[in-house]
Structures are given as C-alpha cells and as structure tokens.
Design a protein around this motif. Structure first.
Motif, PDB file in Angstrom:
ATOM      1  N   HIS A  87      -8.089   1.746  -4.676  1.00 61.21           N
ATOM      2  CA  HIS A  87      -7.888   3.074  -4.101  1.00 61.21           C
ATOM      3  C   HIS A  87      -8.623   3.140  -2.771  1.00 61.21           C
ATOM      4  N   VAL A  88      -7.926   3.473  -1.701  1.00 62.00           N
ATOM      5  CA  VAL A  88      -8.535   3.773  -0.410  1.00 62.00           C
ATOM      6  C   VAL A  88      -8.609   5.292  -0.338  1.00 62.00           C
TER       7      VAL A  88
ATOM      8  N   VAL B 255      -4.711   6.231  -0.959  1.00 64.27           N
ATOM      9  CA  VAL B 255      -3.673   5.211  -0.909  1.00 64.27           C
ATOM     10  C   VAL B 255      -4.045   4.109  -1.889  1.00 64.27           C
ATOM     11  N   LEU B 256      -3.065   3.639  -2.637  1.00 67.97           N
ATOM     12  CA  LEU B 256      -3.269   2.508  -3.539  1.00 67.97           C
ATOM     13  C   LEU B 256      -2.823   1.234  -2.841  1.00 67.97           C
ATOM     14  N   VAL B 257      -3.612   0.186  -2.989  1.00 71.72           N
ATOM     15  CA  VAL B 257      -3.301  -1.114  -2.406  1.00 71.72           C
ATOM     16  C   VAL B 257      -3.230  -2.112  -3.560  1.00 71.72           C
TER      17      VAL B 257
ATOM     18  N   ALA C 113       0.863  -1.183   0.000  1.00 74.76           N
ATOM     19  CA  ALA C 113       0.000   0.000   0.000  1.00 74.76           C
ATOM     20  C   ALA C 113       0.895   1.226   0.000  1.00 74.76           C
ATOM     21  N   PHE C 114       0.596   2.171  -0.895  1.00 71.71           N
ATOM     22  CA  PHE C 114       1.430   3.371  -1.026  1.00 71.71           C
ATOM     23  C   PHE C 114       0.563   4.555  -1.420  1.00 71.71           C
ATOM     24  N   ARG C 115       1.052   5.752  -1.116  1.00 68.08           N
ATOM     25  CA  ARG C 115       0.306   6.977  -1.400  1.00 68.08           C
ATOM     26  C   ARG C 115       0.220   7.234  -2.901  1.00 68.08           C
TER      27      ARG C 115
END
Length: 117
Positions: free
Chosen positions: A104-105, A41-43, A29-31
C-alpha cells in the motif's frame, strides 16, 4: 505463475477492471477501492506470491521492481516530498486479507502513528 482463484491475479491479467496508476511488464499499481488516505494505491507483482517472504525468496529482483514502482507512484501522486507510507501486511496476524503480496502506498495527509495499541 498465477492462481486462478486469486483476486489480484485476475486484476493483473485484466480480467477484473481497476484504476491503473502505473504498470510495467511485471508490476501493476492501482487505486485502492476503499482508500484510507487521499493517496492509497496498491502495488503488486503480476506473478502470484502469497507474501513478502515468498516473493523475496523466489525473485529478489521482482521485489526490487515492486519497490521502485511504489516510489514512482509516490512521486507521481505528489507525496514523495511531504511523506508517504509503504505498508505490506504479511500473514494473517498482520491483517493481510488478500494472499497475493501487495504494498500500500499511502499519503496525502498526516498519517499519525504507524501502529496503534
């Protein structure tokens, strides 16, 4: 499995830097570089699957791991109680532009309607 030309495979392998938010053996998970909300945040699964259908058919347990990390990210980002959106674009008509399945979170503000006409 990886795709040597895939941007997200390169991110998962550490070949391209990212701002990591969470990581497990199989999930990253990263911004998002171009956030649409205070939390964006993308997972991704570290293995390459082009879309949601491909991931769930090949490895349902990994799909569950991705969703679990998404929920952990929402909690860590402080949006679990106020509300957050989990978005997975799957296929060209959906707006998917990187063909490595990703979620996308998004949260941290009122998000409005899910789909606008």
């Amino acid at each position: 499995m990886t795709d040597t030309d895939c941007l997200f495979c390169k991110l998962a392998a550490g070949e391209i830097p990212s701002t990591k938010v969470a990581e497990t053996e199989r999930v990253l998970a990263f911004r998002d570089l171009y956030p649409k909300a205070p939390t964006h945040v993308l997972v991704i699964p570290k293995d390459h699957y082009a879309n949601v259908a491909e991931l769930t058919a090949a490895d349902p347990a990994l799909a569950g791991d991705v969703l679990a990390v998404a929920a952990e990210v929402a909690a860590a980002e402080g949006v679990a109680d106020s509300g957050w959106r989990l978005i997975a674009n799957s296929g060209p008509d959906s707006g998917q532009d990187v063909f490595h399945v990703h979620f996308h979170v998004v949260g941290g503000k009122p998000l409005g309607p899910m789909v606008s006409a």
